[in-house]
Design an enzyme around this catalytic site. Sequence first.
Site, PDB file in Angstrom:
ATOM      1  N   ARG A 149       9.943 -47.382  16.446  1.00  0.00           N
ATOM      2  CA  ARG A 149      11.311 -46.929  16.630  1.00  0.00           C
ATOM      3  C   ARG A 149      11.258 -45.549  17.270  1.00  0.00           C
ATOM      4  O   ARG A 149      10.408 -44.728  16.887  1.00  0.00           O
ATOM      5  CB  ARG A 149      12.025 -46.834  15.273  1.00  0.00           C
ATOM      6  CG  ARG A 149      13.497 -46.532  15.355  1.00  0.00           C
ATOM      7  CD  ARG A 149      14.144 -46.316  14.010  1.00  0.00           C
ATOM      8  NE  ARG A 149      14.074 -44.909  13.618  1.00  0.00           N
ATOM      9  CZ  ARG A 149      14.818 -44.405  12.632  1.00  0.00           C
ATOM     10  NH1 ARG A 149      15.619 -45.181  11.932  1.00  0.00           N
ATOM     11  NH2 ARG A 149      14.737 -43.110  12.329  1.00  0.00           N
ATOM     12  N   TYR A 161      20.261 -37.343  13.909  1.00  0.00           N
ATOM     13  CA  TYR A 161      19.643 -38.264  12.966  1.00  0.00           C
ATOM     14  C   TYR A 161      18.267 -38.686  13.463  1.00  0.00           C
ATOM     15  O   TYR A 161      18.057 -38.910  14.654  1.00  0.00           O
ATOM     16  CB  TYR A 161      20.516 -39.534  12.796  1.00  0.00           C
ATOM     17  CG  TYR A 161      19.665 -40.593  12.199  1.00  0.00           C
ATOM     18  CD1 TYR A 161      19.066 -41.575  12.988  1.00  0.00           C
ATOM     19  CD2 TYR A 161      19.317 -40.509  10.860  1.00  0.00           C
ATOM     20  CE1 TYR A 161      18.189 -42.470  12.449  1.00  0.00           C
ATOM     21  CE2 TYR A 161      18.431 -41.409  10.322  1.00  0.00           C
ATOM     22  CZ  TYR A 161      17.867 -42.372  11.111  1.00  0.00           C
ATOM     23  OH  TYR A 161      16.991 -43.234  10.568  1.00  0.00           O
ATOM     24  N   ASP A 213      17.895 -46.669  16.428  1.00  0.00           N
ATOM     25  CA  ASP A 213      18.949 -46.668  15.410  1.00  0.00           C
ATOM     26  C   ASP A 213      20.110 -45.790  15.885  1.00  0.00           C
ATOM     27  O   ASP A 213      19.944 -44.589  16.056  1.00  0.00           O
ATOM     28  CB  ASP A 213      18.365 -46.100  14.091  1.00  0.00           C
ATOM     29  CG  ASP A 213      19.292 -46.304  12.898  1.00  0.00           C
ATOM     30  OD1 ASP A 213      18.812 -46.148  11.762  1.00  0.00           O
ATOM     31  OD2 ASP A 213      20.475 -46.640  13.114  1.00  0.00           O
ATOM     32  N   HIS A 215      22.764 -45.418  14.157  1.00  0.00           N
ATOM     33  CA  HIS A 215      23.207 -44.832  12.883  1.00  0.00           C
ATOM     34  C   HIS A 215      24.721 -44.721  12.773  1.00  0.00           C
ATOM     35  O   HIS A 215      25.260 -43.672  12.419  1.00  0.00           O
ATOM     36  CB  HIS A 215      22.550 -43.454  12.701  1.00  0.00           C
ATOM     37  CG  HIS A 215      22.145 -43.216  11.285  1.00  0.00           C
ATOM     38  ND1 HIS A 215      22.934 -42.548  10.396  1.00  0.00           N
ATOM     39  CD2 HIS A 215      21.056 -43.602  10.599  1.00  0.00           C
ATOM     40  CE1 HIS A 215      22.328 -42.490   9.216  1.00  0.00           C
ATOM     41  NE2 HIS A 215      21.180 -43.128   9.320  1.00  0.00           N
ATOM     42  N   GLU A 239      20.150 -50.685  16.243  1.00  0.00           N
ATOM     43  CA  GLU A 239      20.535 -50.740  14.825  1.00  0.00           C
ATOM     44  C   GLU A 239      21.814 -49.976  14.543  1.00  0.00           C
ATOM     45  O   GLU A 239      22.060 -48.921  15.114  1.00  0.00           O
ATOM     46  CB  GLU A 239      19.410 -50.143  13.992  1.00  0.00           C
ATOM     47  CG  GLU A 239      19.681 -50.073  12.518  1.00  0.00           C
ATOM     48  CD  GLU A 239      18.555 -49.414  11.759  1.00  0.00           C
ATOM     49  OE1 GLU A 239      17.444 -49.323  12.314  1.00  0.00           O
ATOM     50  OE2 GLU A 239      18.785 -48.950  10.645  1.00  0.00           O
ATOM     51  N   GLU A 265      21.761 -52.082   6.395  1.00  0.00           N
ATOM     52  CA  GLU A 265      20.984 -51.311   5.404  1.00  0.00           C
ATOM     53  C   GLU A 265      21.903 -50.734   4.321  1.00  0.00           C
ATOM     54  O   GLU A 265      21.444 -50.489   3.208  1.00  0.00           O
ATOM     55  CB  GLU A 265      20.186 -50.202   6.073  1.00  0.00           C
ATOM     56  CG  GLU A 265      20.980 -49.043   6.586  1.00  0.00           C
ATOM     57  CD  GLU A 265      20.098 -47.962   7.184  1.00  0.00           C
ATOM     58  OE1 GLU A 265      19.183 -48.284   7.963  1.00  0.00           O
ATOM     59  OE2 GLU A 265      20.324 -46.790   6.866  1.00  0.00           O
ATOM     60  N   ARG A 286      19.577 -56.107   7.586  1.00  0.00           N
ATOM     61  CA  ARG A 286      18.741 -55.001   7.122  1.00  0.00           C
ATOM     62  C   ARG A 286      18.812 -54.770   5.613  1.00  0.00           C
ATOM     63  O   ARG A 286      18.198 -53.823   5.119  1.00  0.00           O
ATOM     64  CB  ARG A 286      19.166 -53.709   7.832  1.00  0.00           C
ATOM     65  CG  ARG A 286      18.971 -53.721   9.304  1.00  0.00           C
ATOM     66  CD  ARG A 286      17.714 -53.014   9.728  1.00  0.00           C
ATOM     67  NE  ARG A 286      17.713 -51.596   9.422  1.00  0.00           N
ATOM     68  CZ  ARG A 286      16.623 -50.954   8.974  1.00  0.00           C
ATOM     69  NH1 ARG A 286      15.522 -51.616   8.734  1.00  0.00           N
ATOM     70  NH2 ARG A 286      16.650 -49.653   8.730  1.00  0.00           N
ATOM     71  N   GLU A 342      10.695 -52.198   8.054  1.00  0.00           N
ATOM     72  CA  GLU A 342      10.638 -50.760   8.342  1.00  0.00           C
ATOM     73  C   GLU A 342       9.613 -50.114   7.424  1.00  0.00           C
ATOM     74  O   GLU A 342       9.553 -50.405   6.233  1.00  0.00           O
ATOM     75  CB  GLU A 342      12.016 -50.135   8.111  1.00  0.00           C
ATOM     76  CG  GLU A 342      12.030 -48.625   8.341  1.00  0.00           C
ATOM     77  CD  GLU A 342      13.411 -48.037   8.234  1.00  0.00           C
ATOM     78  OE1 GLU A 342      14.344 -48.759   7.859  1.00  0.00           O
ATOM     79  OE2 GLU A 342      13.563 -46.843   8.536  1.00  0.00           O
ATOM     80  N   TRP A 405      27.989 -39.974  10.036  1.00  0.00           N
ATOM     81  CA  TRP A 405      26.662 -39.336  10.161  1.00  0.00           C
ATOM     82  C   TRP A 405      25.610 -40.366  10.480  1.00  0.00           C
ATOM     83  O   TRP A 405      25.551 -41.437   9.963  1.00  0.00           O
ATOM     84  CB  TRP A 405      26.279 -38.600   8.879  1.00  0.00           C
ATOM     85  CG  TRP A 405      24.878 -38.090   8.989  1.00  0.00           C
ATOM     86  CD1 TRP A 405      24.442 -37.027   9.734  1.00  0.00           C
ATOM     87  CD2 TRP A 405      23.711 -38.674   8.391  1.00  0.00           C
ATOM     88  NE1 TRP A 405      23.094 -36.907   9.618  1.00  0.00           N
ATOM     89  CE2 TRP A 405      22.599 -37.887   8.826  1.00  0.00           C
ATOM     90  CE3 TRP A 405      23.478 -39.774   7.559  1.00  0.00           C
ATOM     91  CZ2 TRP A 405      21.286 -38.171   8.416  1.00  0.00           C
ATOM     92  CZ3 TRP A 405      22.190 -40.059   7.172  1.00  0.00           C
ATOM     93  CH2 TRP A 405      21.123 -39.245   7.597  1.00  0.00           C
TER      94      TRP A 405
HETATM   95  C1  CS2 Z   1      17.882 -44.950   8.503  1.00  0.00           C
HETATM   96  C2  CS2 Z   1      17.631 -44.239   7.223  1.00  0.00           C
HETATM   97  O1  CS2 Z   1      15.732 -45.845   8.212  1.00  0.00           O
HETATM   98  C3  CS2 Z   1      16.830 -46.001   8.748  1.00  0.00           C
HETATM   99  O2  CS2 Z   1      17.113 -46.938   9.503  1.00  0.00           O
HETATM  100  O3  CS2 Z   1      19.146 -45.454   8.701  1.00  0.00           O
HETATM  101  O4  CS2 Z   1      16.791 -43.159   7.504  1.00  0.00           O
HETATM  102  C4  CS2 Z   1      18.874 -43.732   6.517  1.00  0.00           C
HETATM  103  O5  CS2 Z   1      19.440 -42.677   7.269  1.00  0.00           O
HETATM  104  C5  CS2 Z   1      18.493 -43.229   5.152  1.00  0.00           C
HETATM  105  O6  CS2 Z   1      17.819 -44.260   4.469  1.00  0.00           O
HETATM  106  C6  CS2 Z   1      19.717 -42.804   4.371  1.00  0.00           C
HETATM  107  O7  CS2 Z   1      19.328 -42.365   3.098  1.00  0.00           O
HETATM  108 MG    MG Z   2      19.125 -47.159   9.895  1.00  0.00          MG
END
Ligand code: CS2
Ligand code: MG
Length: 405
Positions: A149, A161, A213, A215, A239, A265, A286, A342, A405
Amino acid sequence: MANTITDAKVIVTCPGRNFVTLKILTSDGVHGIGDATLNGRELAVASYLKDHVVPCLIGRDPHDIEDIWNYLAKGAYWRRGPVTMAAIGAVDTALWDIKAKVAGLPLYQLLGGKSRSGVMVYGHANGNDLEETVDAVGQYLELGYKAVRAQSGIPGLDSVYGVARGKLFYEPAVKGAVPEEQLWSTEKYLDFAPKLFEAVRERYGFGFHLLHDCHHRLTPIEAARLGKSLEPYRLFWLEDPTPAENQEALKLIREHTVTPIAIGEIFNSIHDCRDILQNQHCDYIRAAVVHAGGITQLRKIAALAELYQIRTGCHGATDLSPVCMGAALHFDLWVPNFGIQEYMRHSPETDEVFPHAYTFDDGYLHPGEAPGHGVDIDEALAAKFPYEPAYLPVARLEDGTLWNW
Ligand code: CS2
Ligand code: MG
């Protein structure tokens, strides 16, 4: 005398970052552990477990996994939600750990045996700028990763991020009494992202999987534009392109781009996944063991996804503990519609607190053959790392508008 649950401990420890672990003890002397970590809300889950779940477990048969799951998930009037389902996920994972230990088998054998020889994982290449990030991708390829990634700093933005502070792995939470606020600019991001992936493919070619990602940061049409602009670079997945509350939004993205979508996720219930899966609005789901109510619910989500040729891509960030990773790897080795796992890795002190059987070799993880999920907690060492308040950041646009975020 039937085996019964005699006690359950909620262990909060901070070996580099906060983790919440549930340890269930039984009259047969076998214990099981589960991850209950919810980044930034760890104490809420610890209290939910201590005050509202553990008293209900004492005296029950630890082998009654499905009934205990339903008692906690449906018996509680207030259903679903990240805190509730992380607590239930920990109980469920600990009970599967116990059942497998009593059977003397690695957990994947109880789920249905292995469906593959190893679990393909993706690592997290990141850097403060395009060059650093492209170099970081090469470091993961040299380590043998088949999937990487890429997340990069963006010109004109101080922090984004996915970019680590310093040389350690990326940890999103920032220590402090309240969340840090970070600025975001979609315009700067959309101009920059295609350049990053063009540079990665130009340097390393197409012989490995490349992931990214978003996000949750884009509107549906912006996500469609990004997916289209990244098609020449053949991403394995894009993602969380847009917040998943509006699940129709993914339909719009789908109409404009063939870049595969990964989402989920932050999902904690099969009901969060149902429409997206049935409408085939994603390619990878996810949901994770710790946040989606444990193995018991995650295997149902995977079964529904399988009907629509959607594969798993379980979340595995630093804030999901090695206990979750261990359980996830057994799930991944078994699940027929596996996609990828992941693997953001943990700090050395975290790995010391959570001794584990899983191993990394040439881009694949294997859960190991130890009975159970193969992860334990060193309680004495855990006690040396007291909880430290830390929160996920809050995002705002450059004009001050609150953003995702
Ligand atoms: C992220 C995470 O791993 C990922 O794909 O989205 O780092 C996420 O930001 C954190 O798990 C939030 O606690
Ligand atoms: Mg993520």
